[in-house]
Design an enzyme around this catalytic site. Structure first.
Site, PDB file in Angstrom:
ATOM      1  N   LYS A  87       0.831  -1.214   0.000  1.00 20.13           N
ATOM      2  CA  LYS A  87       0.000   0.000   0.000  1.00 20.13           C
ATOM      3  C   LYS A  87       0.865   1.263   0.000  1.00 20.13           C
ATOM      4  O   LYS A  87       0.481   2.297  -0.531  1.00 20.13           O
ATOM      5  CB  LYS A  87      -0.906   0.011   1.235  1.00 20.13           C
ATOM      6  CG  LYS A  87      -1.889  -1.147   1.289  1.00 20.13           C
ATOM      7  CD  LYS A  87      -3.086  -0.905   0.415  1.00 20.13           C
ATOM      8  CE  LYS A  87      -3.940  -2.147   0.289  1.00 20.13           C
ATOM      9  NZ  LYS A  87      -4.977  -2.039  -0.731  1.00 20.13           N
ATOM     10  N   GLU A 109     -10.477   6.045   2.925  1.00 21.11           N
ATOM     11  CA  GLU A 109     -11.330   5.078   3.613  1.00 21.11           C
ATOM     12  C   GLU A 109     -10.512   3.807   3.752  1.00 21.11           C
ATOM     13  O   GLU A 109      -9.595   3.550   2.966  1.00 21.11           O
ATOM     14  CB  GLU A 109     -12.635   4.864   2.846  1.00 21.11           C
ATOM     15  CG  GLU A 109     -12.708   3.689   1.924  1.00 21.11           C
ATOM     16  CD  GLU A 109     -11.825   3.825   0.705  1.00 21.11           C
ATOM     17  OE1 GLU A 109     -11.183   2.819   0.359  1.00 21.11           O
ATOM     18  OE2 GLU A 109     -11.745   4.902   0.086  1.00 21.11           O
ATOM     19  N   SER A 378       2.308  -9.575  -0.700  1.00 18.83           N
ATOM     20  CA  SER A 378       1.879  -8.170  -0.662  1.00 18.83           C
ATOM     21  C   SER A 378       2.021  -7.534   0.711  1.00 18.83           C
ATOM     22  O   SER A 378       2.151  -6.312   0.820  1.00 18.83           O
ATOM     23  CB  SER A 378       0.433  -8.057  -1.148  1.00 18.83           C
ATOM     24  OG  SER A 378      -0.393  -8.912  -0.377  1.00 18.83           O
TER      25      SER A 378
HETATM   26  C1  LIG Z   1      -1.412  -7.034   2.593  1.00 22.09           C
HETATM   27  C2  LIG Z   1      -2.504  -6.774   1.597  1.00 22.09           C
HETATM   28  N1  LIG Z   1      -2.491  -7.441   0.429  1.00 22.09           N
HETATM   29  C3  LIG Z   1      -3.451  -7.259  -0.493  1.00 22.09           C
HETATM   30  C4  LIG Z   1      -4.506  -6.392  -0.267  1.00 22.09           C
HETATM   31  C5  LIG Z   1      -5.567  -6.272  -1.328  1.00 22.09           C
HETATM   32  O1  LIG Z   1      -5.541  -5.070  -2.007  1.00 22.09           O
HETATM   33  P1  LIG Z   1      -5.173  -4.981  -3.549  1.00 22.09           P
HETATM   34  O2  LIG Z   1      -5.975  -6.016  -4.252  1.00 22.09           O
HETATM   35  O3  LIG Z   1      -5.528  -3.593  -3.917  1.00 22.09           O
HETATM   36  O4  LIG Z   1      -3.706  -5.252  -3.683  1.00 22.09           O
HETATM   37  C6  LIG Z   1      -4.569  -5.659   0.929  1.00 22.09           C
HETATM   38  C7  LIG Z   1      -5.666  -4.708   1.200  1.00 22.09           C
HETATM   39  O5  LIG Z   1      -5.855  -4.187   2.279  1.00 22.09           O
HETATM   40  C8  LIG Z   1      -3.537  -5.854   1.888  1.00 22.09           C
HETATM   41  O6  LIG Z   1      -3.547  -5.206   3.075  1.00 22.09           O
END
Ligand SMILES: Cc1ncc(COP(=O)(O)O)c(C=O)c1O
Length: 424
Positions: A87, A109, A378
């Site tokens: 993020k 948000e 992620s």
């Molecule tokens: C660690 C993590 N991975 C993935 C996501 C999913 O978001 P996005 O699909 O936008 O990558 C989030 C959303 O809060 C997250 O905190």
């Protein structure tokens, strides 16, 4: 990926109240100029490196590779970003854009709180005022994140309308923006929302895939054969996949939240098996989970960050074109994958990221030892300690919570309620 006037095939666009039109045009123009301005890109890269800790490593997992006896397994370590998730890449980018536009305040948000924390951190660093909308239920579920946002100087507003979750927080954030756009920017955390947000968030996240390209060539002299990313709104997936779109031989796999079952309300599967339907909501056209009347449906995932009713128009379009393969992983598979990574590689993954792990682990053994896969990690899993402890039925965790609560005399009754299995 360049949109066609804000559209990716039939998805995308900008469906916003008239009052926001000027502000949306201003963001579009600022982004178009900034992405082509070497000074902006340099400032962005400097913040990524010096504040967030980029580049994040590409980690070879020897133990897991041996365990599955198939493809060589690599992880892209977005968990090592400051704040513990990808993020941060986007929030730094939009934060710098806010300064460029001469605005003083950001609105965001958040569901799980990860985006809220990243926004509050960057607002503090860049000297911006910050208001975070969060469903009242999420405030209760994710209080440690609320605590940190407030300590960082952000105003956290619990939203008590509707389902009191992310959807309602989003509506409130839009309402705030409608009245405050002259000095405020709505900092969207995923590749959804009205144009240019899907494009802009993906642009900032594409650093993930660009680094994977360079690191793959440097570390094993070739591009990976397959890429895996979880898909909530779609930003980490866009970030990993988009720099590889010219390479059809690099297979891209997006993983949705399979939750507890296939009935509506038990999962967040929008694209796999065509469970979602085309629609327009929350400022853009995409695939949403909805009933026959077009009412958005409740969703579920063990990972709060994947518990979302819509999906990025970019992901919806690429999936429709057959340029990426969508699958899903159930809550149980996700907990198993998370536990396996902990035990085999000494890494604590976020439950969101564990969806990508689960799908990759399912398939790794079917590939040959010459093939290489990259899984986007992620985020890190510290935030998920309560959910994972419950899922693995850790016997001592409730005892720990009780003893912790007992230090708050007013809550002694609550502690003993929890001991009898009642909800806290
Ligand atoms: C660690 C993590 N991975 C993935 C996501 C999913 O978001 P996005 O699909 O936008 O990558 C989030 C959303 O809060 C997250 O905190």
């Amino acid at each position: 990926m360049m949109s066609d006037n804000g559209y990716y095939g039939q998805y995308g666009g900008s469906y916003i109240p008239e009052i926001l039109y000027t502000s949306q045009q201003q963001v579009q123009q600022a982004f178009d100029e900034a992405r082509n301005d070497p000074a902006f890109i340099q400032a962005l890269e400097q913040q990524w490196q010096q504040y967030s800790g980029r580049p994040t490593p590409l980690t070879f997992c020897a133990n897991l590779t041996e365990h599955f006896g198939g493809a060589q397994i690599y992880l892209k370590r977005e968990d090592l970003n400051h704040s513990g998730a990808h993020k941060m890449n986007n929030v730094i980018g939009q934060g710098l854009l806010v300064k460029r536009m001469g605005k003083k305040r950001v609105i965001a948000e958040t569901g799980a709180g990860q985006h809220g924390i990243a926004t509050a951190l960057v607002a503090a660093r860049l000297g911006l005022e910050c208001t975070i909308y969060m469903g009242a239920k999420d405030v209760a579920r994710q209080y440690p994140n609320v605590f940190w946002m407030r300590q960082l100087g952000a105003t956290v507003i619990p939203v008590t309308t509707g389902s009191q979750t992310l959807r309602d927080a989003l509506d409130e954030a839009l309402r705030d923006w409608s009245g405050s756009y002259a000095d405020s920017h709505y900092l969207i955390g995923t590749s959804c929302g009205c144009a240019p947000f899907p494009e802009m968030v993906s642009f900032f996240q594409s650093v993930i895939g660009r680094e994977v390209r360079q690191q793959s060539l440097a570390q094993f002299g070739a591009l990976p054969d397959r890429l895996y990313a979880c898909v909530g709104g779609g930003s980490n997936a866009c970030g990993l996949f988009l720099p590889f779109m010219d390479e059809a031989q690099v297979e891209k796999v997006g993983v949705e939240a399979g939750g507890k079952g296939m009935a509506l309300g038990e999962h967040s599967i929008r694209l796999s098996h065509d469970l979602g339907q085309p629609g327009i909501a929350q400022g853009f056209a995409s695939i949403f989970l909805q009933d026959d009347q077009g009412q958005l449906q409740e969703t579920h995932s063990i990972a709060a960050g994947l518990d979302y009713v819509g999906v990025s128009p970019i992901i919806a379009h690429l999936a429709e074109q057959g340029q990426l393969r969508m699958t899903y992983a159930s809550d149980q598979e996700v907990v198993d994958a998370c536990t396996l990574l902990l035990k085999k590689e000494g890494i604590i993954p976020a439950l969101e990221s564990s969806h990508a792990l689960a799908a990759a682990f399912r398939e790794a053994g079917t590939l040959s030892p010459q093939q290489r896969i990259v899984i986007n990690l992620s985020g890190r899993g510290d935030k998920d300690i309560f959910n994972v402890a419950r899922a693995v039925q850790d016997a001592e965790f409730p005892q720990f919570l009780r003893s912790y609560l007992s230090e708050y005399p007013d809550n002694l009754q609550l502690a003993s309620d929890a001991g009898q299995g009642r909800a806290v």
